[in-house]
Design an enzyme around this catalytic site. Structure first.
Site, PDB file in Angstrom:
ATOM      1  N   LYS A 109     -39.438 -16.964  53.576  1.00  0.00           N
ATOM      2  CA  LYS A 109     -39.690 -18.131  52.714  1.00  0.00           C
ATOM      3  C   LYS A 109     -40.795 -18.947  53.336  1.00  0.00           C
ATOM      4  O   LYS A 109     -40.999 -18.905  54.561  1.00  0.00           O
ATOM      5  CB  LYS A 109     -38.431 -18.994  52.621  1.00  0.00           C
ATOM      6  CG  LYS A 109     -38.377 -19.827  51.361  1.00  0.00           C
ATOM      7  CD  LYS A 109     -37.893 -18.989  50.199  1.00  0.00           C
ATOM      8  CE  LYS A 109     -37.811 -19.760  48.924  1.00  0.00           C
ATOM      9  NZ  LYS A 109     -37.076 -18.988  47.901  1.00  0.00           N
TER      10      LYS A 109
HETATM   11  P1  NAD Z   1     -39.706 -25.769  39.475  1.00  0.00           P
HETATM   12  O1  NAD Z   1     -40.575 -26.518  40.389  1.00  0.00           O
HETATM   13  O2  NAD Z   1     -40.302 -24.978  38.372  1.00  0.00           O
HETATM   14  O3  NAD Z   1     -38.641 -26.774  38.829  1.00  0.00           O
HETATM   15  C1  NAD Z   1     -37.815 -27.585  39.604  1.00  0.00           C
HETATM   16  C2  NAD Z   1     -37.101 -28.544  38.673  1.00  0.00           C
HETATM   17  O4  NAD Z   1     -36.168 -29.326  39.433  1.00  0.00           O
HETATM   18  C3  NAD Z   1     -38.042 -29.538  37.996  1.00  0.00           C
HETATM   19  O5  NAD Z   1     -37.609 -29.741  36.668  1.00  0.00           O
HETATM   20  C4  NAD Z   1     -37.862 -30.788  38.840  1.00  0.00           C
HETATM   21  O6  NAD Z   1     -38.181 -31.987  38.135  1.00  0.00           O
HETATM   22  C5  NAD Z   1     -36.380 -30.696  39.142  1.00  0.00           C
HETATM   23  N1  NAD Z   1     -35.975 -31.531  40.262  1.00  0.00           N
HETATM   24  C6  NAD Z   1     -36.625 -31.800  41.416  1.00  0.00           C
HETATM   25  N2  NAD Z   1     -35.923 -32.650  42.150  1.00  0.00           N
HETATM   26  C7  NAD Z   1     -34.801 -32.940  41.451  1.00  0.00           C
HETATM   27  C8  NAD Z   1     -33.679 -33.757  41.688  1.00  0.00           C
HETATM   28  N3  NAD Z   1     -33.585 -34.489  42.795  1.00  0.00           N
HETATM   29  N4  NAD Z   1     -32.704 -33.787  40.749  1.00  0.00           N
HETATM   30  C9  NAD Z   1     -32.810 -33.053  39.636  1.00  0.00           C
HETATM   31  N5  NAD Z   1     -33.834 -32.261  39.344  1.00  0.00           N
HETATM   32  C10 NAD Z   1     -34.821 -32.213  40.255  1.00  0.00           C
HETATM   33  O7  NAD Z   1     -38.790 -24.856  40.420  1.00  0.00           O
HETATM   34  P2  NAD Z   1     -38.005 -23.520  40.044  1.00  0.00           P
HETATM   35  O8  NAD Z   1     -38.885 -22.385  40.359  1.00  0.00           O
HETATM   36  O9  NAD Z   1     -37.415 -23.649  38.683  1.00  0.00           O
HETATM   37  O10 NAD Z   1     -36.863 -23.536  41.154  1.00  0.00           O
HETATM   38  C11 NAD Z   1     -35.651 -24.246  40.973  1.00  0.00           C
HETATM   39  C12 NAD Z   1     -34.604 -23.709  41.927  1.00  0.00           C
HETATM   40  O11 NAD Z   1     -34.413 -22.317  41.676  1.00  0.00           O
HETATM   41  C13 NAD Z   1     -34.945 -23.823  43.409  1.00  0.00           C
HETATM   42  O12 NAD Z   1     -33.761 -24.052  44.137  1.00  0.00           O
HETATM   43  C14 NAD Z   1     -35.497 -22.448  43.734  1.00  0.00           C
HETATM   44  O13 NAD Z   1     -35.364 -22.132  45.120  1.00  0.00           O
HETATM   45  C15 NAD Z   1     -34.594 -21.587  42.883  1.00  0.00           C
HETATM   46  N6  NAD Z   1     -35.145 -20.261  42.587  1.00  0.00           N
HETATM   47  C16 NAD Z   1     -36.351 -20.124  41.965  1.00  0.00           C
HETATM   48  C17 NAD Z   1     -36.838 -18.852  41.692  1.00  0.00           C
HETATM   49  C18 NAD Z   1     -38.134 -18.633  40.928  1.00  0.00           C
HETATM   50  O14 NAD Z   1     -38.407 -17.487  40.591  1.00  0.00           O
HETATM   51  N7  NAD Z   1     -38.905 -19.647  40.604  1.00  0.00           N
HETATM   52  C19 NAD Z   1     -36.102 -17.724  42.077  1.00  0.00           C
HETATM   53  C20 NAD Z   1     -34.871 -17.893  42.693  1.00  0.00           C
HETATM   54  C21 NAD Z   1     -34.408 -19.170  42.940  1.00  0.00           C
END
Ligand code: NAD
Length: 422
Positions: A109
């Protein structure tokens, strides 16, 4: 990660989860000691010229936890809270996630401590290029393949790919996944994580005898994972009654018009957030988690469901889109309450599975259709879901421990085969 450099609430949680799985597996003590720590952890300074002319030095990280099964794989996160401990925990979870999905990849990561919503596109590009240059000797298609995570997207991946390629002198699309399709990205990667979350919910619902149409869901986080999961749930007839992001959330017991909410965030909202959403009543992020609903999807930050609020959850299924959203104390409470948890390393594995497909396609210069991608994704996730369910029944453990036991065991077996290089 017991050593002080990596210590943080997230890394302590990841290590403790691992220890519980290792004890249950009677894991070889030497292998166990090794797996508690990452293979390698880089901290880099990322000097970036800001629009006002001054140079701001951001701190960046790349942690490579284990590559016994294949090249390191894991996202790059841009968020103010990014630190060595959090990145180390996320890298360790990637190792178990790849092993659980049966991918020939290890866990890593990366991230930069920054607030991407407060820096301009030009600053973001320059920071990304310098961060890539700082870690360039440690990434590559055979070594470590980054991908998007919170705060990064296909544009950021395109800049990473371009920077790496400029240094090599030729195009190297296989250095990152989650790229735009125009430069060697794959069909279906952007949707893969959210779509995968819903594939696992469909299997959980079958197992629990829940008929999904007409059921309700709440989603915390409305970025890549949360918005796609909400859309896919609506597509199978689930009423999404609440969504939220960093600016707060909106609730409507009758169900929100998800496609229109996505359009609002993407096209109308002035800062690409839910702020000012014209549908539903405002709800806080904390209250959203406690709403009465059938399915709850945390899809934002880690450690949102804790010993403090787990007792107040009213969902039947908790599907973890985010990484590490549930603490160990909360796990105990959820078990007592009989909430069925689809753990992060299973629920959100769709992202890395389709990233793996992208990497394979890039290496072969031969691209698949979206139908092929989605079918293969669904096959892998469904198989993994039932492997975890079988393990949880056989060992009489919850779904998280079962998933960890499968992932950890695969990695440990490979380590024992390969032996210790001295
Ligand atoms: P992203 O940046 O596209 O979206 C993140 C979202 O979370 C946004 O809507 C943001 O406003 C919101 N957010 C941020 N801080 C917040 C808070 N304090 N309270 C509520 N909402 C909040 O990110 P993503 O890619 O959708 O990732 C989200 C989660 O999923 C993370 O934990 C990431 O590690 C996990 N994840 C992502 C992927 C991927 O392919 N993108 C894969 C596996 C896991």
């Amino acid at each position: 990660m017991a050593t002080v450099e990596w210590r943080s609430p997230a890394s302590e949680m990841a290590v403790r989860q691992f220890e519980i799985a290792a004890e249950r597996l009677h894991l070889d003590k030497n292998v166990s000691a090794r797996l508690k720590r990452p293979d390698r952890a880089l901290i880099v300074s990322v000097p970036t010229r800001m629009n006002d002319g001054h140079v701001h030095v951001f701190t960046g990280y790349r942690v490579q936890h284990n590559d016994v099964l294949g090249p390191f794989k894991g996202g790059i996160r841009y968020h103010p809270d990014v630190n060595l401990g959090e990145v180390s925990a996320l890298a360790m979870w990637m190792t178990w996630k790849c092993a659980l999905a049966g991918l020939p990849l290890g866990g890593a990561k990366g991230g930069v401590a920054c607030d991407p919503s407060k820096i301009s596109r030009k600053e973001l590009q320059e920071m990304t290029r310098r961060y890539t240059a700082e870690i360039i000797n440690f990434i590559g298609p055979e070594m470590d393949v980054p991908a998007p995570d919170m705060g990064t997207n296909e544009q950021v991946m395109a800049w990473v790919m371009d920077t790496y390629s400029q240094h090599k002198g030729y195009a190297v699309p296989g250095v990152v996944t989650g790229k735009p399709v125009d430069i060697g990205g794959t069909q279906g990667r952007r949707e893969a994580t959210g779509r995968g979350v819903v594939y696992t919910i469909i299997e959980a619902a079958k197992h629990l005898g829940i008929d999904l149409p007409g059921r309700t869901a709440a989603v915390q986080g409305f970025g890549n994972v949360g918005s796609v999961a909400a859309k896919e749930l609506a597509g199978v007839g689930v009423k999404v009654i609440a969504v939220s992001d960093r600016t707060g959330g909106f609730y409507d017991a009758k169900g929100l018009p998800i496609e229109r909410v996505i359009d609002y965030v993407g096209k109308t909202s002035k800062n690409s957030t839910l702020e000012g959403c014209p549908w539903g009543e405002p709800v806080s992020n904390a209250d959203l988690l406690e709403l009465k609903c059938d399915i709850l999807i945390p899809a934002a930050l880690g450690m949102q469901i804790t010993g403090g609020n787990a007792g107040k959850l009213k969902c039947k299924v908790l599907a973890e889109g985010a990484n590490g959203p549930t603490t160990l104390e909360a796990d105990e409470v959820l078990k007592e309450k009989g909430i069925f948890v689809v753990p992060d390393i299973l629920a959100n594995a769709g992202g890395v599975i389709v990233s793996y497909f992208e990497w394979v396609q890039d290496l072969q210069n031969f691209f698949w259709t979206e139908e092929e991608i989605n079918k293969r994704l669904r096959d892998i996730l469904t198989r993994a879901f039932y492997e975890v369910l079988d393990m949880s029944r056989k060992e009489k453990v919850d779904m998280r421990l079962a998933a960890l036991m499968i992932g950890v065991n695969r990695v440990a077996r490979a380590m024992l085969w390969r032996g210790l290089y001295a």
